[in-house]
Design a protein around this motif. Structure first.
Motif, mmCIF file in Angstrom:
data_model
loop_
_atom_site.group_PDB
_atom_site.id
_atom_site.type_symbol
_atom_site.label_atom_id
_atom_site.label_comp_id
_atom_site.label_asym_id
_atom_site.label_seq_id
_atom_site.Cartn_x
_atom_site.Cartn_y
_atom_site.Cartn_z
ATOM 1 N N ALA A 99 0.952 -1.464 -0.068
ATOM 2 C CA ALA A 99 0.143 -0.024 0.111
ATOM 3 C C ALA A 99 0.869 1.169 -0.258
ATOM 4 O O ALA A 99 0.656 2.169 -0.819
ATOM 5 C CB ALA A 99 -0.997 -0.027 1.223
ATOM 6 N N ALA A 100 1.968 1.353 0.567
ATOM 7 C CA ALA A 100 2.725 2.428 0.938
ATOM 8 C C ALA A 100 3.309 2.710 -0.486
ATOM 9 O O ALA A 100 3.786 4.009 -0.874
ATOM 10 C CB ALA A 100 4.054 2.224 1.837
ATOM 11 N N VAL A 101 3.683 1.805 -1.320
ATOM 12 C CA VAL A 101 4.129 2.198 -2.913
ATOM 13 C C VAL A 101 3.056 2.341 -3.694
ATOM 14 O O VAL A 101 3.275 2.533 -4.982
ATOM 15 C CB VAL A 101 5.235 1.188 -3.223
ATOM 16 C CG1 VAL A 101 6.220 0.907 -2.359
ATOM 17 C CG2 VAL A 101 4.503 -0.206 -3.445
ATOM 18 N N GLY A 102 1.679 2.537 -3.245
ATOM 19 C CA GLY A 102 0.771 2.441 -4.051
ATOM 20 C C GLY A 102 0.245 1.355 -4.933
ATOM 21 O O GLY A 102 -0.415 1.458 -6.154
ATOM 22 N N LEU A 103 0.545 0.359 -4.659
ATOM 23 C CA LEU A 103 0.110 -1.005 -5.388
ATOM 24 C C LEU A 103 -0.835 -1.655 -4.477
ATOM 25 O O LEU A 103 -1.040 -2.858 -4.876
ATOM 26 C CB LEU A 103 1.424 -1.852 -5.663
ATOM 27 C CG LEU A 103 2.335 -1.371 -6.435
ATOM 28 C CD1 LEU A 103 3.774 -2.338 -6.602
ATOM 29 C CD2 LEU A 103 1.816 -1.268 -7.789
ATOM 30 N N GLY A 132 -4.093 -1.794 -4.790
ATOM 31 C CA GLY A 132 -5.044 -2.321 -5.843
ATOM 32 C C GLY A 132 -4.534 -3.408 -6.687
ATOM 33 O O GLY A 132 -5.084 -4.035 -7.392
ATOM 34 N N ALA A 133 -3.018 -3.828 -6.836
ATOM 35 C CA ALA A 133 -2.572 -4.641 -7.709
ATOM 36 C C ALA A 133 -2.035 -5.705 -7.136
ATOM 37 O O ALA A 133 -1.034 -6.509 -7.706
ATOM 38 C CB ALA A 133 -1.342 -3.745 -8.672
ATOM 39 N N MET A 187 5.573 -0.641 -12.195
ATOM 40 C CA MET A 187 4.906 -1.483 -11.279
ATOM 41 C C MET A 187 5.658 -2.556 -10.380
ATOM 42 O O MET A 187 6.001 -2.724 -9.132
ATOM 43 C CB MET A 187 3.642 -2.101 -11.554
ATOM 44 C CG MET A 187 2.561 -1.121 -11.972
ATOM 45 S SD MET A 187 1.249 -1.647 -12.869
ATOM 46 C CE MET A 187 0.431 -2.632 -11.756
ATOM 47 N N ARG A 192 8.295 -0.771 -8.473
ATOM 48 C CA ARG A 192 7.647 -0.268 -7.260
ATOM 49 C C ARG A 192 7.472 -1.468 -6.222
ATOM 50 O O ARG A 192 7.815 -1.425 -4.830
ATOM 51 C CB ARG A 192 6.205 0.243 -7.210
ATOM 52 C CG ARG A 192 6.131 1.614 -8.166
ATOM 53 C CD ARG A 192 4.849 1.926 -8.045
ATOM 54 N NE ARG A 192 4.577 3.161 -8.841
ATOM 55 C CZ ARG A 192 3.738 4.147 -8.287
ATOM 56 N NH1 ARG A 192 3.000 3.896 -7.350
ATOM 57 N NH2 ARG A 192 3.498 5.205 -8.981
#
Ligand code: HEM
Ligand SMILES: Nc1ncnc2c1ncn2[C@@H]1O[C@H](COP(=O)(O)OP(=O)(O)OP(=O)(O)O)[C@@H](O)[C@H]1O
Ligand SMILES: Nc1ncnc2c1ncn2[C@@H]1O[C@H](COP(=O)(O)OP(=O)(O)OP(=O)(O)O)[C@@H](O)[C@H]1O
Ligand SMILES: [Mg+2]
Ligand SMILES: [Mg+2]
Lengths: 187, 245, 223, 187, 223
Positions: D94-98, D100-101, D113, D116
């Protein structure tokens, strides 16, 4: 979106936005699921796209060299297949500063050297339409100038280029205009 | 894409299938039992038509695949697919009945025998054809790959058919389709032909139903692919810079 | 830039494959020894009864050639990355030329493979050498058939999820006629019958495969 | 050359100069042929180097994810092996913005990605010594800030970092000092 | 961060291998069908003479298990990239735990492989079933031996390119005792003799391999 001869377009977007997908589509490596696109006069959804392939210069973000072959052998293979003179192989490698590493296997070349070799390949095939995915990554200062030079050469001689990058300032210098991709849609 | 979904799904194929099944059953039950094999020879009237219909189905798959490659019309791909699936069903039926029959006549469910083994290979090859179709959701790519395999796989048929001549084995050699003409009792031949005819009708009815289903499946796939939902890139959001994990 | 001929393109591909093999030694150092080991292990496993060994020797040879031969021919499905495939595709090489080029390379490896294994078989199994004059012909036919078949199978499955799962299923149906052709040729010779039918069957299978491979090359290149 | 706690060192050099080799050496992945080097108190030429490995956070220029496993599974594997709580896997992604993936297979993730995800791995293991090879390449603007943040966090909490890069301006901002490599020698 | 135990580490590796196999289906969908096809092709090649098939059936089963079993166990050498190995190495996992974890995963695949092929063999070759009660034991021993051997071979391969030439040389001499052990156990049972010696021999080979694998794990991990 239309790319005209002499244009260099910068494509930007967040990670996973679909830039690489767009580039592979333009390179005829993917077939569009819906929508219509034409490249060098060939419809991307038809078999005509095969005919324009030799005129496309594509550099992906992963090098497509055969690791167990030397840089020279890698390029010579492409040259033979495309009917390019073998002297051009050497001069292209020299042009990207790899004359001394031509006989090294690709697997022992550093990341940047492999990327340089990819640009040598593109230089060699003299494409009309340049498609570069993150062209400046892994390259040192000299090599970056070299790539910029290559792009300018192509567009000056009437070709076109699409550059995908995260390095906005550098690409905006080069590009005639820029587009932004978010979630697969070109803004 | 609206053309893929018909307004009314025909009911007649179901009725035809039921009637054809009944005819086969009645025919097999009324024919006098075989002198040597007794009542169990009745299995033949289902076993043999099943095997032949499997051939027919795979033949249709090959032809439809060829036409697809020529015309690039996905309807032919759906026909090839439907026929292969029905063919797998008939092959399975022929093998299952053959095994039951074999248990009583040869005393074993399965034995090394060229025809048996090659029939089993044929079964798996067409399962492979069906599996190949599942490896991608790109309908054109899927159709093309499957078509190439659908054509190649046809070599199985002569292999299975002639295997009994090539090797002297346990399984019955061809007794109807062979140079000297059939050497069976006329009643049996007629019954067999009746069974084959009704199986063929059944095949046609199944094809109609299966192709209809294939159209629906494709319509769903197209709907899924055009309605992309949340764009792929939206799975990635700006990182949380508040101090990490 | 001049567009190159079909054969120039095919030869470029062959040369590439030969070079990669020479550098990696996959066939020479892994598949070949494994094939030879297989032939060695069989007598150990089934007992060294000479008549039995003589009887099964030729058959075993062909089985090992088929199994490992197909593995040789499909190897490229595993050894080429997406990026490498992209580069080749963008040279504009005719996909049919690519197919032919790869087949020729595989064929050369297979012939080498067959020759070495044949020597091992003769040495270990004391096989009857009747009809040995036919051997080169049958070897060439089997080599051609397997390389056509394996290359075609590799290109059918080269993309898509869990694709390699299908290779054995694709390969099995067509390798059976080759195997039957090869073994029955010698069986017929042993019994003093004509082996022409078998040779013919193999030639037909080879022609079918060649046509299928060349015709479907462009179709299969797309993902 | 000595790296002290709290230092972040920028390493620059031309393509093929030996930057990656230096980094892999420091990461204990290569054994020095000659010369002496000590890391976190462990001599790189001896087996002691194995003991410091869990304290090193290395991100190479090629992602080391298993393509057929999801991002979550990739990180969970590392977490299990290192005795890290599984909740940390999710919070790191979540901290690296993933977030959702997380359940996407690595092979269908874009280049950025995947990178990340590599940084999420490093985040998760909380290393004392950070070794980053071209950390900013393939990352979009947001993610680049994240990496800078990560480096600052580590050095603020008494760790050290070595950054190999061609993006001089950005790394010089971050680094306490910089070195230049030419032909395998540190200048 | 707490340092994890040997077994936690080994299990993490096993779980990873099982997951990768589940996703790629390499063993289930490629090796297993190939093994089964091999058993099918043999009778086609050597003729369908029932007594011969009965005589060689068990032996053939073990040969196929050996050959494909080793292929299963060395597969990981090809499926792991340098970058992936780096990541695993830097977790600080004990290389010996890594070895054990990989062996356990391979062992599980091999047992599955053996069971399926055993069923195929019984079905096709009509083999005598005397001594079947020993089968599970022998299968476990062979599975353990092959997974230890293959994993060791794989670690040797992954340390360098030219090293792959060594694999067959390593595998052949060590798989022979396993093969002899397996086949002679049943031969002894058939002749009413004690098969203990053979079982013992296999156990010794397995112990040697396990020791060699664990001891060399760290050395082999370095490049
Ligand atoms: C698992 C076991 C069996 C399998 C897989 C099998 C498979 C087949 C197949 C594929 C055919 C079609 C052959 C062709 O016309 O090309 C066939 C035909 C036939 N089978 Fe079987 N079979 C099995 C067992 C049996 C048994 C046990 C019997 C009787 C003792 C039997 C009797 C026949 C007969 C009489 C035909 C028709 C032959 C002809 O006229 O061509 N089958 N079987
Ligand atoms: N395995 C190897 N065997 C022999 N030489 C190698 C090997 N790997 C790399 N080299 C050589 O070592 C030199 C340094 O490589 P390295 O990857 O460290 O360069 P780098 O500074 O990271 O370059 P880049 O900026 O392109 O990433 C290069 O000349 C390369 O050819
Ligand atoms: N083979 C595939 N199957 C399904 N989805 C895919 C596949 N390849 C990529 N994607 C998805 O498509 C989206 C776009 O990917 P793409 O590689 O084009 O991104 P990008 O803009 O180049 O990103 P980056 O800046 O990280 O390189 C991503 O969300 C990715 O997960
Ligand atoms: Mg990208
Ligand atoms: Mg580098």
């Amino acid at each position: 979106m239309t790319v005209h001869p002499g244009d260099a377009i910068g494509v930007f977007g967040t990670n996973g936005a679909g830039k690489t997908t767009l580039l592979r589509l333009l390179a005829t490596l993917l077939k569009p699921a819906t929508g219509k696109a034409t490249i060098l006069g060939a419809d991307l959804a038809t078999d005509a796209r095969y005919d324009v392939r030799p005129r496309i210069g594509y550099v992906g973000h992963v090098p497509g060299l055969y690791p167990e072959m030397t840089l020279n052998e890698n390029l010579s293979f492409i040259a033979t297949a495309m009917g390019i003179d073998h002297e051009v192989v050497e001069s292209s490698l020299a042009a990207v500063g790899l004359a001394g590493a031509a006989d090294r296997r690709a697997e022992v070349c550093s990341h940047g050297m492999q990327r340089r070799a990819e640009f040598a390949r593109v230089l060699m095939t003299k494409p009309d339409f340049l498609l570069l995915d993150e062209p400046h990554s892994a390259l040192d200062g000299n090599a970056v100038d070299l790539v910029d030079d290559l792009v300018r050469q192509i567009i000056d001689s009437g070709g076109a280029a699409v550059l995908v990058s995260h390095d906005r300032s550098r690409v905006e210098n080069l590009a005639t205009y820029s587009v932004e991709i978010t979630g697969g849609t070109i803004a | 894409m609206a053309t893929l979904v018909q307004k009314k799904s025909p009911v007649w194929p179901w009725i035809v299938m039921a009637i054809a099944g009944l005819v086969t059953f009645v025919a097999a039950m009324t024919v006098p039992p075989d002198a040597v094999q007794g009542q169990l020879s009745r299995i033949m009237y289902v076993h043999v038509p099943s095997a032949w219909l499997a051939y027919l189905s795979f033949g249709v798959t090959m032809i439809a695949s060829g036409i697809y490659l020529w015309k690039r019309d996905l309807e032919w791909d759906r026909r090839a697919h439907a026929s292969a699936e029905i063919g797998v069903f008939f092959t399975g039926l022929a093998i299952a009945l053959g095994m039951i029959w074999g248990k009583s006549t040869w005393g074993t469910w399965w034995t090394w025998d060229a025809r048996l083994t090659l029939t089993a290979i044929m079964f798996f090859v067409y399962l492979g054809y069906l599996a190949l179709r599942r490896t991608t959701d790109d309908m054109d790519a899927r159709a093309k790959r499957a078509a190439v395999m659908g054509i190649l796989a046809i070599v199985q048929i002569p292999l299975v058919h002639f295997s009994v001549i090539w090797w002297q084995t346990l399984h019955q050699p061809p007794s109807i389709i062979k140079p000297e003409g059939p050497d069976m009792d006329t009643v049996m031949v007629l019954t067999l032909l009746t069974a084959v005819a009704s199986f063929t009708v059944m095949y046609i009815a199944m094809m109609v139903k299966r192709v209809e289903l294939a159209r629906l499946e494709d319509a769903v796939l197209i709907a899924e692919q055009t309605n992309t939902g949340p764009a792929a890139g939206e799975a990635v959001v700006a990182p949380d810079l508040s101090g990490g994990a | 830039m001049t567009r190159t001929s079909f054969w120039t393109q095919a030869m470029a591909i062959t040369k590439r494959d030969v070079m990669r093999e020479r550098r990696s030694g996959e066939v020479l150092w892994v598949t070949l020894p494994f094939g030879a080991i297989a032939l060695l292990l069989i007598p150990i496993a089934i007992g060294t009864d000479r008549p039995t060994l003589r009887a099964i020797g030729v058959g075993m040879f062909w089985v090992i050639v088929m199994l490992f031969g197909v593995l040789i021919a499909v190897r490229q499905a595993h050894t080429e990355s997406q990026a490498q495939r992209d580069v080749v595709a963008l040279t504009g090489i005719d996909p049919a030329a690519g197919y032919v080029g790869r087949v020729i390379a595989s064929f050369m490896f297979l012939i080498g493979f067959e020759v070495v294994l044949a020597v091992v078989t003769v040495a270990l199994y004391d096989v009857p050498l009747d009809g040995w004059a036919w051997m080169p012909l049958v070897m060439v036919l089997v080599g051609a058939g397997l390389s056509l078949l394996g290359t075609l199978a590799a290109s059918i499955v080269s993309t898509g999820r869990s694709a390699s799962a299908l290779v054995p299923l694709l390969v099995a149906p067509l390798s059976v006629p080759l195997l039957i052709g090869a073994t029955q040729t010698f069986e017929a010779l042993r019994l003093g019958r004509s082996s022409l039918t078998w040779t013919l069957m193999m030639v037909i299978v080879i022609l079918l495969l060649a046509i299928a491979g060349v015709m479907s090359a462009r179709t299969l290149q797309e993902s």
